[in-house]
Enzyme design. Sequence first.
Site, PDB file in Angstrom:
ATOM      1  N   SER A   1      57.440  36.880  33.240  1.00 52.80           N
ATOM      2  CA  SER A   1      58.847  36.760  32.873  1.00 52.80           C
ATOM      3  C   SER A   1      59.748  37.008  34.086  1.00 52.80           C
ATOM      4  CB  SER A   1      59.154  37.725  31.726  1.00 52.80           C
ATOM      5  OG  SER A   1      60.432  37.503  31.187  1.00 52.80           O
TER       6      SER A   1
ATOM      7  N   HIS B   1      56.146  34.432  24.420  1.00 51.32           N
ATOM      8  CA  HIS B   1      56.528  35.048  25.686  1.00 51.32           C
ATOM      9  C   HIS B   1      55.768  36.329  25.982  1.00 51.32           C
ATOM     10  CE1 HIS B   1      59.280  35.042  29.071  1.00 51.32           C
ATOM     11  NE2 HIS B   1      59.583  36.296  28.868  1.00 51.32           N
TER      12      HIS B   1
END
Length: 412
Positions: free
Chosen positions: A175, A380
């Site tokens: 991320s 994610h």
Amino acid sequence: MLKELLIVLAVTTVLAVAVAEDDFDPFIDIPFKRLKTSAERIESDGYPAESHYVETSDGYVLNLFRIPHSPKLNNGQLQRPVVLIMHGLFSCSDCFLLNGPNDALPYNYADAGYDVWLGNARGNIYSRNNTRLNVKHPYFWKFSWHEIGSIDLPAMIDYILEQTHEQALHYVGHSQGCTAFVVMGSFRPEYNAKIKTAHLLAPPVFMGNTTEGLIVATAPVFGEPGLGTALLENQVLLPYNQFIQRLLDTTCSNQPLMLSYCKTLAMLWGGPEIGNLNQTLLPQIAETHPAGVSSNQAIHFIQSYVSNDFRLYDWGKRKNLAYYGVEQPPAYDLSQITSELYLYYGLSDGSANKKDISRLPELLPNLALLHEVPDPTWGHLDFVFAQQVKSVINDLVVDYSMDYDVEQARRK
């Protein structure tokens, strides 16, 4: 989603005020479960651990953790290839350790013969110190992921290479750890020569197509310079609070009475795509997450969504002229990134959307891999916390790193 987040923020703020900031100690042992540091987690899993400190050029003191070798290998005295692993937004080095010695990426690397380093960005619980600024001063929090990429990562890399006597290292980011690397590779291109391979897991670079609800909902307020950003800039966002974290950690036990509440917190942090999440990790995640960030980091991501571009922080026309010499923030030149890149993305990732990632290959001169996880539910947080993360992600990342080192050794 937004309503629930506002409620959590309100409760957190009220309770945070009740605990004097002067008494802040992220490792204090109050009458709940005791908080472990990353080093203690590593040692409890049977691996050697070290704690290191690096001071950046602007005075931030960053805490790095090291797994120098694996107890399964007799290689402690040998020269070993190096890898630096970097966390995402609201996170810290702990996140990569929670899956345990069999499935966590740092241990997988150590067992493959690597010297493993875990980074911590400025402002999180392990790197909340500055030799020139008090943590209460707004200027302490005047940074976004630009500074993490342009200052923190280079400082970490230089320190690690000096300590290990290596010329280059492997890099893995999740991320924001990807975003910061792309900043470094384009803004500090001299550091590409110090990277062997870079593995970017769920990379939020272009974000114009993100479906992350919180980003989309707050974009009208924080997506461009104005009253909203002026009120939120340069302060800690979701401050780490020892009482709150101990309370969450204790209630989110392995047989939690408030499991649904803990799941809600996970969704607020990582989005609704948490179907692959290893739910037994919720208590440990709650110990140190959210780990603390500057509000500017979040604003910068929201700006990326609104602008549909990857560029420096937008301070408004007047400040942009002072900082950049132009009214609009300059875009990062991705063609400067000559590191060997490996990109990994999931089809259920609302933050690093497939449409946005598809813009990257033609801009990156040395892209070795663009890997789409076959599982259509992969989101994610799955790149760190999924039950199947070793077989789906970690084994690939370690294998590509090893292949690179074998090929380099063959050429010598």
